[in-house]
Design a protein around this motif. Sequence first.
Motif, PDB file in Angstrom:
ATOM      1  N   LEU A  27    -112.992 -16.427 -32.747  1.00 11.29           N
ATOM      2  CA  LEU A  27    -113.350 -17.807 -33.072  1.00 11.29           C
ATOM      3  C   LEU A  27    -114.258 -17.861 -34.292  1.00 11.29           C
ATOM      4  O   LEU A  27    -114.057 -18.696 -35.195  1.00 11.29           O
ATOM      5  N   VAL A  28    -115.249 -16.993 -34.364  1.00  8.28           N
ATOM      6  CA  VAL A  28    -116.153 -16.983 -35.515  1.00  8.28           C
ATOM      7  C   VAL A  28    -115.398 -16.625 -36.792  1.00  8.28           C
ATOM      8  O   VAL A  28    -115.617 -17.230 -37.846  1.00  8.28           O
ATOM      9  N   PRO A  47    -106.751 -25.843 -37.596  1.00 12.65           N
ATOM     10  CA  PRO A  47    -107.217 -26.599 -36.429  1.00 12.65           C
ATOM     11  C   PRO A  47    -106.574 -26.160 -35.113  1.00 12.65           C
ATOM     12  O   PRO A  47    -107.228 -26.139 -34.074  1.00 12.65           O
ATOM     13  N   LEU A  48    -105.302 -25.790 -35.180  1.00 13.50           N
ATOM     14  CA  LEU A  48    -104.625 -25.331 -33.966  1.00 13.50           C
ATOM     15  C   LEU A  48    -105.198 -23.987 -33.502  1.00 13.50           C
ATOM     16  O   LEU A  48    -105.428 -23.779 -32.312  1.00 13.50           O
ATOM     17  N   TRP A  49    -105.448 -23.068 -34.450  1.00  5.90           N
ATOM     18  CA  TRP A  49    -106.059 -21.787 -34.074  1.00  5.90           C
ATOM     19  C   TRP A  49    -107.467 -21.992 -33.545  1.00  5.90           C
ATOM     20  O   TRP A  49    -107.885 -21.308 -32.608  1.00  5.90           O
ATOM     21  N   LEU A  50    -108.209 -22.923 -34.134  1.00  5.46           N
ATOM     22  CA  LEU A  50    -109.564 -23.190 -33.635  1.00  5.46           C
ATOM     23  C   LEU A  50    -109.526 -23.741 -32.213  1.00  5.46           C
ATOM     24  O   LEU A  50    -110.358 -23.369 -31.378  1.00  5.46           O
ATOM     25  N   LEU A  51    -108.566 -24.600 -31.926  1.00  4.37           N
ATOM     26  CA  LEU A  51    -108.428 -25.135 -30.575  1.00  4.37           C
ATOM     27  C   LEU A  51    -108.075 -24.029 -29.587  1.00  4.37           C
ATOM     28  O   LEU A  51    -108.684 -23.912 -28.520  1.00  4.37           O
ATOM     29  N   LEU A  53    -108.541 -20.771 -29.855  1.00 10.56           N
ATOM     30  CA  LEU A  53    -109.623 -19.796 -29.700  1.00 10.56           C
ATOM     31  C   LEU A  53    -110.856 -20.400 -29.034  1.00 10.56           C
ATOM     32  O   LEU A  53    -111.581 -19.703 -28.316  1.00 10.56           O
ATOM     33  N   ALA A  54    -111.098 -21.687 -29.245  1.00 14.45           N
ATOM     34  CA  ALA A  54    -112.216 -22.335 -28.544  1.00 14.45           C
ATOM     35  C   ALA A  54    -111.945 -22.391 -27.042  1.00 14.45           C
ATOM     36  O   ALA A  54    -112.839 -22.129 -26.231  1.00 14.45           O
ATOM     37  N   LEU A  90    -104.824 -15.160 -20.515  1.00  5.85           N
ATOM     38  CA  LEU A  90    -104.361 -15.916 -21.674  1.00  5.85           C
ATOM     39  C   LEU A  90    -105.370 -15.851 -22.818  1.00  5.85           C
ATOM     40  O   LEU A  90    -104.991 -15.814 -23.994  1.00  5.85           O
ATOM     41  N   ALA A  91    -106.658 -15.815 -22.479  1.00  7.99           N
ATOM     42  CA  ALA A  91    -107.699 -15.719 -23.512  1.00  7.99           C
ATOM     43  C   ALA A  91    -107.617 -14.395 -24.243  1.00  7.99           C
ATOM     44  O   ALA A  91    -107.727 -14.345 -25.474  1.00  7.99           O
TER      45      ALA A  91
END
Length: 121
Positions: A27-28, A47-51, A53-54, A90-91
């Motif tokens: 995420l960082v 934005p999709l990757w940030l969602l 990974l968040a 999944l994470a």
Amino acid sequence: MNLINGVFNLLFLVLAAIIFGMSVYALVHALRVPTNAFVSAGKLQKPLWLLILALATLFSGAGAWSYFNAFMIVGSLQFIGIGLGIFSILAVIAATVYIVDVKPAVKGMGGRGNSGPYGPW
């Protein structure tokens, strides 16, 4: 038997912490990469990757925290069980895909520092 239970409980606690650490690292890194680097590399948009990974960080952090609390209460008295639920799995998949596939593709596309003829300075 308590020694074996304690070793396995500690092993799964460490595994949950590693999954959380991978998610935070991914995420960082995704936050630091410019938006156009994802498009240039042909990957999903930032934005999709940030969602993704968040959510991975949130779920893996919650799993690690609950496993830590259970470990502190139970200790080595009994085997807690595999506390890695479907969301933790999944994470780790999401963080691994980002670290192995996306991170090398967006490497060197913007970011901090200047590039000289012999590397960043």
